[in-house]
Design an enzyme around this catalytic site. Structure first.
Site, PDB file in Angstrom:
ATOM      1  N   ARG A 138     -33.479  -3.321  23.423  1.00 41.51           N
ATOM      2  CA  ARG A 138     -33.118  -3.494  22.007  1.00 41.51           C
ATOM      3  C   ARG A 138     -33.327  -2.196  21.242  1.00 41.51           C
ATOM      4  NH1 ARG A 138     -36.203  -5.152  17.649  1.00 41.51           N
ATOM      5  NH2 ARG A 138     -37.843  -6.023  18.980  1.00 41.51           N
ATOM      6  N   TYR A 159     -10.179  -4.579   5.922  1.00 38.14           N
ATOM      7  CA  TYR A 159     -10.255  -5.671   6.885  1.00 38.14           C
ATOM      8  C   TYR A 159     -10.909  -6.884   6.233  1.00 38.14           C
ATOM      9  CZ  TYR A 159     -12.157  -8.432  10.738  1.00 38.14           C
ATOM     10  OH  TYR A 159     -12.519  -9.474  11.560  1.00 38.14           O
ATOM     11  N   ASP A 192     -14.491   3.727   7.854  1.00 39.14           N
ATOM     12  CA  ASP A 192     -14.159   2.923   9.031  1.00 39.14           C
ATOM     13  C   ASP A 192     -12.886   3.506   9.633  1.00 39.14           C
ATOM     14  OD1 ASP A 192     -13.238   1.034  10.863  1.00 39.14           O
ATOM     15  OD2 ASP A 192     -13.973  -0.664   9.689  1.00 39.14           O
ATOM     16  N   LYS A 247     -11.874  -2.412  19.844  1.00 36.46           N
ATOM     17  CA  LYS A 247     -10.447  -2.139  19.697  1.00 36.46           C
ATOM     18  C   LYS A 247     -10.021  -0.973  20.595  1.00 36.46           C
ATOM     19  CE  LYS A 247     -10.631  -5.318  16.428  1.00 36.46           C
ATOM     20  NZ  LYS A 247     -12.057  -5.544  16.181  1.00 36.46           N
TER      21      LYS A 247
END
Length: 389
Positions: A59, A111, A183, A207
């Site tokens: 983590r 988005y 972004d 993506k």
């Protein structure tokens, strides 16, 4: 030594493994470290791990994930990258770390998931989002107040494909002492936003970077002090990228420049074909001269991207087209080797109100096509038959 070209660096992304035997042989590909924790030879070594000087728990850090982070930092020209379990986690970490307790100027036509996140959860966490047309720099300037802590834009907006003036926004952000979060999910390899004044670059690595539709991942890139803030957010909320996804993302990154080049070329062809077909009211593609940001895109981007949006007369017409495609897949994502079609009012921007969609220009007849690697002639035939029928 002269810095090697992007395609060369991408092809060697991640590097190989450590020496394995007496001849110094090593894995040519990046090793996959599927482990949640790490063991130590003695207490002194364990103490070093507890102080952050060695691997402690995946983590916090993992060798495979760190290899992906180094590759993305190199791609974007940044000092450090921080990988996440999704693109939304990356957006949340960047915006919450840099704008908590203040105002966040958010680009319109963003988005839908990012809009929903900031509209619905932002105020609960001390963030006041305000939406502005980010491609109009003077509107952004006018919207800034002493409470503004950050600006969030997309390199190419989703789904209206608007292109903000990143150098102007970067200069404005520096002048006012605010962070610029960019972004760049739609534009990997097409621009290095950090070089134009971005504080942080965000990607949904699910993506184009992954490219094969088999991972959910995100990543942020910036300077070390900023990324340290973002990494703390990731560690404490547990929004970590798993090692297998990191390994697959490195695999995808190795072919990214080649894929993007082919996809952009095909997208330009399909956009021009759509513009000639009956019942297509509007074609939205930055590579076309009728796009409002065409000149800006030519200046800033090495190619206009591989996303094409287009508008049919109404919602029923869009849904008929959606139902009739045969080569193009109907799926709510983008950036994969296969072409993907989505209806934003029903998918990515469904959570927005009708009034919000109308304000952003997202009509019921709007469709968004992510162009893949199929034979361009097959894609052209598919859009022709879907409209003809």
């Amino acid at each position: 030594m002269k810095k090697r070209g992007l395609a060369t660096r991408a092809a060697h992304a991640g590097g190989g493994g450590p020496p394995l035997g007496p001849a110094g042989e090593r894995s040519h590909n990046l090793p996959l470290y599927l482990t949640s924790n790490f063991s130590y030879p003695d207490s002194a070594s364990a103490d070093r791990a507890a102080e952050g000087e060695a691997y402690l728990y995946s983590r916090h850090a993992n060798p495979t994930t760190e290899a992906f982070e180094r590759a993305i930092a190199d791609l974007e020209g940044g000092e450090m990258a921080v990988a996440f379990g999704s693109g939304m986690a990356a957006v949340a970490a960047a915006t919450f770390a840099l704008s908590a307790g203040g105002e966040l100027l958010v680009s319109e036509s963003l988005y839908g998931g990012s809009t929903e996140l900031l509209r619905d959860l932002g105020p609960r966490h001390g963030i006041t989002p305000r939406f502005v047309p980010a491609w109009e720099t003077e509107r952004v300037r006018a919207a800034l107040t002493p409470a503004t802590k950050a600006i969030l834009v997309e390199t190419i907006s989703n789904p209206m494909l608007r292109i903000p003036d990143l150098p102007a926004l970067g200069a404005l952000a520096r002048e006012r002492g605010v962070a610029l979060i960019v972004d760049s999910t739609f534009a990997p390899c097409l621009i290095q936003a950090l070089a134009h004044g971005a504080t942080v670059v965000v990607h949904s690595a699910s993506k184009y970077i992954g490219g094969h539709g088999d991972i959910i991942a995100g990543v942020t890139v910036g300077d070390r002090p900023t990324m340290a803030q973002v990494a703390t957010f990731r560690k404490l909320v547990g929004a970590v990228m798993d090692p297998l996804s990191a390994w697959l993302a490195v695999r995808g990154l190795r072919t990214l420049p080649l894929r993007i080049e082919r996809q952009c070329a095909t997208a330009a062809r399909i956009a021009d074909v759509l513009a000639t077909l009956p019942n297509v009211k509007k074609v939205i593609y930055p590579g076309r001269t009728d796009h409002p940001d065409h000149a800006r895109g030519k200046t800033l981007l090495t190619a206009p991207g591989a996303m094409v949006s287009f508008e049919l007369p109404d919602g029923p017409a869009a849904r008929r087209f959606f139902d009739r495609v045969q080569v193009i897949a109907r799926a709510a994502s983008l950036g994969e080797v296969a072409s993907l079609l989505t209806h934003p009012p029903s998918f990515s921007h469904k959570a927005l109100s009708a009034e919000e969609r109308a304000r952003f220009g997202i009509t019921d007849g709007l469709l968004r096509l992510s162009v893949g690697l199929e034979d361009p002639a097959d894609l052209e035939e598919d859009v022709r038959q879907a409209l003809a029928s």
